[in-house]
Design a protein around this motif. Structure first.
Motif, PDB file in Angstrom:
ATOM      1  N   VAL A 186       2.655   1.574  -1.485  1.00 17.26           N
ATOM      2  CA  VAL A 186       2.123   2.843  -2.004  1.00 17.26           C
ATOM      3  C   VAL A 186       3.056   3.994  -1.708  1.00 17.26           C
ATOM      4  N   GLN A 187       4.303   3.661  -1.318  1.00 19.42           N
ATOM      5  CA  GLN A 187       5.352   4.650  -1.111  1.00 19.42           C
ATOM      6  C   GLN A 187       5.013   5.645  -0.003  1.00 19.42           C
ATOM      7  N   GLN A 188       4.409   5.137   1.087  1.00 23.47           N
ATOM      8  CA  GLN A 188       4.076   5.966   2.232  1.00 23.47           C
ATOM      9  C   GLN A 188       4.870   5.568   3.477  1.00 23.47           C
ATOM     10  N   VAL A 192       9.038  -0.885  -9.424  1.00 28.50           N
ATOM     11  CA  VAL A 192       8.764  -1.238 -10.812  1.00 28.50           C
ATOM     12  C   VAL A 192       7.271  -1.191 -11.105  1.00 28.50           C
ATOM     13  N   VAL A 193       6.469  -1.752 -10.190  1.00 24.36           N
ATOM     14  CA  VAL A 193       5.025  -1.789 -10.410  1.00 24.36           C
ATOM     15  C   VAL A 193       4.442  -0.394 -10.417  1.00 24.36           C
ATOM     16  N   ILE A 194       4.826   0.443  -9.474  1.00 23.53           N
ATOM     17  CA  ILE A 194       4.269   1.800  -9.386  1.00 23.53           C
ATOM     18  C   ILE A 194       4.711   2.633 -10.584  1.00 23.53           C
ATOM     19  N   SER A 195       5.961   2.484 -11.036  1.00 25.56           N
ATOM     20  CA  SER A 195       6.427   3.251 -12.198  1.00 25.56           C
ATOM     21  C   SER A 195       5.675   2.835 -13.460  1.00 25.56           C
ATOM     22  N   SER A 196       5.499   1.532 -13.639  1.00 25.11           N
ATOM     23  CA  SER A 196       4.750   1.058 -14.806  1.00 25.11           C
ATOM     24  C   SER A 196       3.306   1.530 -14.758  1.00 25.11           C
ATOM     25  N   TYR A 197       2.720   1.516 -13.618  1.00 30.14           N
ATOM     26  CA  TYR A 197       1.333   1.964 -13.484  1.00 30.14           C
ATOM     27  C   TYR A 197       1.204   3.450 -13.808  1.00 30.14           C
ATOM     28  N   THR A 198       2.159   4.240 -13.298  1.00 27.91           N
ATOM     29  CA  THR A 198       2.096   5.690 -13.529  1.00 27.91           C
ATOM     30  C   THR A 198       2.226   6.013 -15.011  1.00 27.91           C
ATOM     31  N   ALA A 199       3.156   5.330 -15.704  1.00 27.83           N
ATOM     32  CA  ALA A 199       3.335   5.594 -17.133  1.00 27.83           C
ATOM     33  C   ALA A 199       2.111   5.185 -17.943  1.00 27.83           C
ATOM     34  N   ASN A 200       1.576   4.022 -17.673  1.00 24.32           N
ATOM     35  CA  ASN A 200       0.402   3.562 -18.430  1.00 24.32           C
ATOM     36  C   ASN A 200      -0.843   4.368 -18.092  1.00 24.32           C
ATOM     37  N   SER A 224       2.259  -5.871  10.425  1.00 21.62           N
ATOM     38  CA  SER A 224       3.070  -6.318   9.300  1.00 21.62           C
ATOM     39  C   SER A 224       2.351  -6.055   7.976  1.00 21.62           C
ATOM     40  N   MET A 225       1.073  -6.377   7.945  1.00 20.80           N
ATOM     41  CA  MET A 225       0.300  -6.111   6.725  1.00 20.80           C
ATOM     42  C   MET A 225       0.262  -4.620   6.408  1.00 20.80           C
ATOM     43  N   TRP A 226       0.043  -3.835   7.411  1.00 26.75           N
ATOM     44  CA  TRP A 226      -0.026  -2.386   7.223  1.00 26.75           C
ATOM     45  C   TRP A 226       1.304  -1.817   6.751  1.00 26.75           C
ATOM     46  N   PHE A 227       2.394  -2.347   7.304  1.00 27.27           N
ATOM     47  CA  PHE A 227       3.708  -1.888   6.909  1.00 27.27           C
ATOM     48  C   PHE A 227       4.006  -2.231   5.441  1.00 27.27           C
ATOM     49  N   VAL A 228       3.678  -3.434   5.012  1.00 23.09           N
ATOM     50  CA  VAL A 228       3.906  -3.849   3.627  1.00 23.09           C
ATOM     51  C   VAL A 228       3.062  -3.020   2.669  1.00 23.09           C
ATOM     52  N   TYR A 229       1.812  -2.785   2.996  1.00 21.57           N
ATOM     53  CA  TYR A 229       0.944  -1.973   2.143  1.00 21.57           C
ATOM     54  C   TYR A 229       1.448  -0.537   2.054  1.00 21.57           C
ATOM     55  N   GLY A 230       1.880   0.035   3.206  1.00 20.10           N
ATOM     56  CA  GLY A 230       2.375   1.403   3.192  1.00 20.10           C
ATOM     57  C   GLY A 230       3.615   1.570   2.347  1.00 20.10           C
ATOM     58  N   SER A 231       4.530   0.604   2.409  1.00 18.20           N
ATOM     59  CA  SER A 231       5.719   0.689   1.567  1.00 18.20           C
ATOM     60  C   SER A 231       5.376   0.505   0.093  1.00 18.20           C
TER      61      SER A 231
END
Length: 1009
Positions: A617-619, A643-651, A608-615
């Motif tokens: 980081v979009q993997q 939202v978090v990944i998009s904000s991180y990529t822009a900044n 479950s932890m691995w699945f949540v982490y993979g999603s």
């Protein structure tokens, strides 16, 4: 006439104490002069003495006189004195006073019928204005105007029109009545002329000093341009003082043209005015035609004038005023009138008149005497004196004198034209312009090296140095247009020049002051101090004070990839991953999902932890969750991750390309408010003087300059000030320092720096300008300025500027960050943190792999027990298989507890087994899970299955739900199939002889269904 009764009443008591005094002679003339005009009295008495000696005019009669002096601004006193003269018995009254008292005397003369010959006198030699209260031409008017009417408006208008002036300034002194030129101003306005007016105070020095103190530099430049064309309505004394002051303060140059107009300009005044002025000077004065024969200059018909008055070489004659001349001719005219009256025997004796006696009658012979005076005429010091019917003198002549342009004192004066009311302007006036052709002229140019204005482009031994730069380009443009050539050299002390303690100048300005050079050229700013000793052309570029600073270096730490988010935000994200992974595990534990057959995943906490982490980081993930609650949870989580990944990529993109600078200096105000970064400028330069003057000025509203001056002048200026600009640039580049200097020079340094390590800030609006300096009174200033304006107007100056300050420079000298205007590749420092994390992950993975290998080998070396080798827990196997089955096209049937494990077979080597497989594989809706075992386990598991299968296994009731037709599934690795059947049946166990297995072909192959 209106003021006469009142004046009569006021003088009653004063008049009673005087008794009429009758002279011995029947010819008695009264005179009233201004108390400041003592010379009028002297000439008047001299004229009477000359006529009394002339027996041809009066024969045996003699003229007696009575003279009184009055305050020209006191009409009451003038009337009192006139009444006293009338009581004494006078035949005519002669007055030389101003307009204020003349109107009162005119009223008195009209009442008493006494001929009044009025000679208008201007105060202190100022130009005359018409007398508004006086209305000549009335039938009962007994006043005759000896001096002609004021024609100054007509004369000056014709002169200005002939010179084709469109813009000029009119100066007048405090004693001049400005109403006298109203007509001239109206005509000039109708012609579209731009005329300014300025009153010249009595204290001229204080007036000029006040202008320098109150006017800004730009206003002084505009004022100086206005002074190039000026008209002066002033007395000769005031004009000389004013011209001296403006020439000494450098408000005018040799190309100016001034016109001085005044009837009272003597030859001595003319010579002094020419000596004190520069440029071109035009003088307009009243003139009196002289006889062509010099021997006849002192002889007028039957009268000989005193030699001291008629001889131009005599000192007394040279100092004669116009009123003196008219007084002499007035006495001569009265003498001739008396002569005619005596010849005609129409003499009327003069009875004593009283101004205040009630019922007193006027003089009966007044009208006859007045008409005789009007009909007569004499030739005297004023040429011809005669009167028209309205009692005015029509004879007046003006001469227009002028000099040429130049700075030589005492240059010659020539008559340019004449003017009279009948013929107008007689002659041609031309305002000679300086020629644009300077071919054959070689100018000696002094300069100071300053990038990018003047730089050495070629320095070959034995040959003259060649120079380049913005100022050199401007000089070349002027040279190509005007045709001159130049020789250039650097100032010996390499300085622009300041005034020394002894009053002399050094540097570039000193070379011009001492006339060792004709032109000074460099990054030379126009200042009042410099302009007081040299001339400047029009500015060819604006100047402002700027500051050169070093850009902040880009500092990227190893973990710059973490910079877009704060540490607290990273902690929240990590906690959120753990929390959501735990919630997913709990939701699946409460409602276990049915996993598809063939899946190797399970819903453990780790998965479950691995699945949540993979999603996040979009993997993606490996565990499929089918429950509604879990899907809802994961949908919200995926939106959060997006939202978090998009904000991180822009900044992250912004943080990798832009360096943030805290507390950067963006203006001169920012620089003055801080004390951590020292700053300074070149000692004794124009910027230094500007900061000093504004910093010490108590009326300066902006305290910025005072703060900057305190920093610059700290420890006497030795700590922060430099010897030259290059030292300031080096100090900024290799140390902590801010250099205050010309903004244009600093921008060039910042643009051409290889590392783009500088940026500049400036004071904003330009307060000065760069100009070309010349010797005081240089003949080239006007044509240079005109050509510079043409270069600016047609855009050539902008082209020359873009050559040295290009707009497409790779360096952004306005930004305090160490960036270029063009995009640059990211370096390894920007991603050092990412590589560090990758390296740490690789090292950690290798460490874990080593531990797992060690643990596996240790566990595999252990010998299995006999209990494990005998039988297998079928109930455990049943639960394991059922947990891997899910719904497909139709509901499936779970295996009963009597499910069977079949021994792995080599299906390719057993035809009978293959046939049996075909018989039992015609089932549907089955999901097969295969497990491969190691070869050592095959024999043990086979013996266990043989013992259990001997008793037989039966499947429970399994109704057929097929729609018809065969349905067949094959295991991915070639194993047996197990499917539900229609009824209870037994699957026979077929033992296979041990020797029939061929393990050598595929020792790793074995399948359990």
């Amino acid at each position: 006439m209106e003021v006469f009764p009142a004046l009569m009443f006021l003088v009653t008591l004063w008049s009673l104490k005087w008794e009429p005094v009758l002279p011995d002679s029947i010819i008695h003339i009264g005179a009233i002069f201004d108390e400041s005009a003592k010379k009028d009295d002297e000439v008047f008495r001299m004229a009477v003495a000359d006529l009394n000696l002339n027996n041809e005019i009066l024969e045996t009669e003699k003229i007696t006189i009575s003279v009184e002096f009055v305050d020209g601004n006191n009409p009451f006193q003038a009337v009192q004195e006139a009444c006293e003269l009338m009581n004494r018995g006078i035949l005519a009254l002669v007055s030389s006073i101003g307009c204020m008292s003349a109107s009162s005397l005119q009223s008195l003369a009209d009442a008493m019928h006494i001929p009044h010959l009025f000679i208008q006198r201007a105060p202190v030699g100022t130009p005359r204005s018409g007398c508004p209260p006086t209305t000549p031409g009335q039938p009962d008017d007994y006043t005759l105007f000896v001096r002609p009417p004021v024609y100054l408006n007509d004369v000056i208008f014709h002169v200005v029109m002939e010179y084709a002036w469109q813009k000029f300034i009119v100066f007048y002194d405090t004693d001049y009545d400005i109403r006298g030129i109203e007509d001239f101003l109206d005509k000039s306005s109708q012609q579209g002329m731009d005329v300014s007016l300025q009153k010249v105070e009595s204290n001229i020095n204080m007036m000029i000093t006040g202008m320098f103190r109150t006017m800004r530099v730009e206003e002084l430049h505009r004022y100086r341009d206005t002074l190039r064309r000026a008209v002066l309505f002033m007395s000769p004394t005031s004009a000389k003082a004013f011209i001296t002051e403006v020439v000494e303060t450098n408000l005018v140059a040799f190309d100016c043209h001034w016109v001085i107009i005044n009837e009272e300009i003597s030859d001595l005044d003319l010579h002094e005015l020419v000596m004190k002025s520069i440029g071109r000077l035009t003088l307009i004065r009243q003139t009196f035609p002289l006889p062509q024969n010099s021997s006849q200059r002192c002889v007028r018909n039957n009268h000989r004038i005193n030699n001291s008055l008629c001889d131009p070489k005599d000192s007394k004659a040279q100092t004669l005023e116009i009123t003196n001349r008219y007084i002499y001719d007035t006495v001569l005219l009265l003498a001739n009138t008396f002569h005619r009256k005596l010849e005609d025997r129409k003499w009327h004796s003069m009875a004593s008149l009283s101004c205040i006696r009630k019922g007193s009658k006027p003089w009966q012979g007044g009208r006859s005497m007045l008409e005789t005076i009007k009909k007569g005429g004499v030739s005297g010091l004023t040429s011809l004196l005669e009167f028209t019917e309205n009692g005015t003198n029509p004879n007046i002549f003006f001469e227009i004198l002028g000099t040429n342009y130049g700075e030589d004192r005492g240059r010659g004066v020539s008559r340019l034209a004449t003017w009279d009311p009948i013929h107008g302007l007689n002659g041609t006036l031309s305002d000679r312009r300086l020629e644009n052709n300077m071919r054959g002229v070689i100018l000696r140019v002094v300069t100071v090296l300053e990038e990018p204005f003047v730089m050495v482009s070629e320095n070959v031994l034995g040959k003259p140095k060649k120079y380049q730069g913005f100022s050199i380009d401007v000089l070349d443009a002027l040279s190509n247009y005007l045709g001159f050539k130049y020789e250039i050299y650097v100032a010996p002390d390499h300085k622009y020049g300041i005034q020394q303690a002894d009053g002399t100048w050094n540097g570039l300005i000193g070379e011009l002051v001492f006339k060792r050079a004709d032109v000074g050229l460099s990054a030379l700013t126009i200042t009042p101090e410099r302009e007081s000793v040299v001339d400047f052309t029009a500015r060819y570029m604006d100047h402002s004070v700027g500051v050169l600073l070093k850009k902040a270096e880009r500092t990227m730490d190893m973990f710059a990839c973490l910079a877009p988010f704060d540490l607290s935000l990273w902690a929240c994200i990590a906690g959120t991953v753990l929390l959501v992974g735990t919630l997913v595990y709990l939701l699946n534990w409460l409602n276990p999902p049915r996993l598809p057959m063939g899946s190797v995943s399970s819903t453990t906490l780790y998965n479950s932890m691995w699945f949540v982490y993979g999603s996040f980081v979009q993997q993606g993930g490996e565990v499929p969750y089918t429950t509604l609650a879990t899907r809802m949870m994961m949908g919200v989580w995926w939106l959060f991750a997006l939202v978090v990944i998009s904000s991180y990529t822009a900044n992250l993109a912004a943080f990798l390309t832009i360096s943030r600078i805290e507390n950067s200096i963006q203006s001169l105000q920012d620089l003055s408010k801080q004390t951590d970064l020292p700053y300074g400028t070149v000692l004794d330069s124009a910027v230094y003087d500007q900061l000093r003057s504004k910093g010490r000025n108590p009326f300066e509203r902006d305290p910025m300059y005072a703060q900057m001056w305190r920093m610059i002048n700290r420890t006497g200026g030795a700590e922060n000030n430099l010897e030259d600009s290059k030292e300031g640039v080096r100090k900024v580049k290799y140390g902590r320092f801010a250099f205050v200097w010309d903004a244009a020079v600093l921008e060039y340094v910042a643009v051409n720096d290889e590392d783009c390590s500088f940026y500049t800030v400036s004071s904003g609006s330009p307060d000065r300008g760069y100009g070309i300096a010349m010797q005081h009174g240089s003949p080239y200033r006007d044509i240079f300025s005109q050509r510079i304006l043409e270069l600016q107007q047609n855009g050539d100056m902008d082209i020359l500027r873009l050559k040295w300050w290009p707009q497409d420079s790779p360096c952004d000298f306005y930004s305090p960050a160490g960036t270029r205007r063009s995009a640059s590749a990211l370096d390894i420092r920007s991603f050092a943190g990412v590589f560090f994390v990758l390296a740490a992950g690789v090292v950690l993975a290798c460490l874990i792999a080593t531990i797992e290998t060690w643990w596996t080998r240790r566990k595999g070396s252990r010998v299995p027990s006999k209990e494990d080798d005998k039988e297998i827990d079928l109930e455990h196997l049943h639960r394991r298989v059922n947990s891997l089955c899910t719904e497909d096209e139709s509901p499936h049937k779970q295996f009963s507890a009597s499910s069977v494990d079949l021994t792995p077979l080599d299906m390719d080597s057993l035809p009978a087994a293959r046939q049996a497989l075909e018989q039992i594989s015609d089932f549907r809706n089955t999901h097969i899970t295969t497990t491969t075992f190691i070869p050592e386990q095959i024999q043990t598991l086979s013996r266990s299955l043989s013992a259990k299968a001997a008793g037989g296994f039966a499947f429970g009731a399994m109704p057929d739900q097929r729609t018809g037709g065969p349905f067949r599934h094959r295991a991915p690795n070639g194993g047996f199939f197990r499917s539900p059947v229609k009824g209870m049946s037994s699957i026979p166990y077929q033992p296979t002889p041990a020797p029939s297995f061929s393990y050598g072909n595929d020792p790793d192959r074995g399948t359990s269904i």
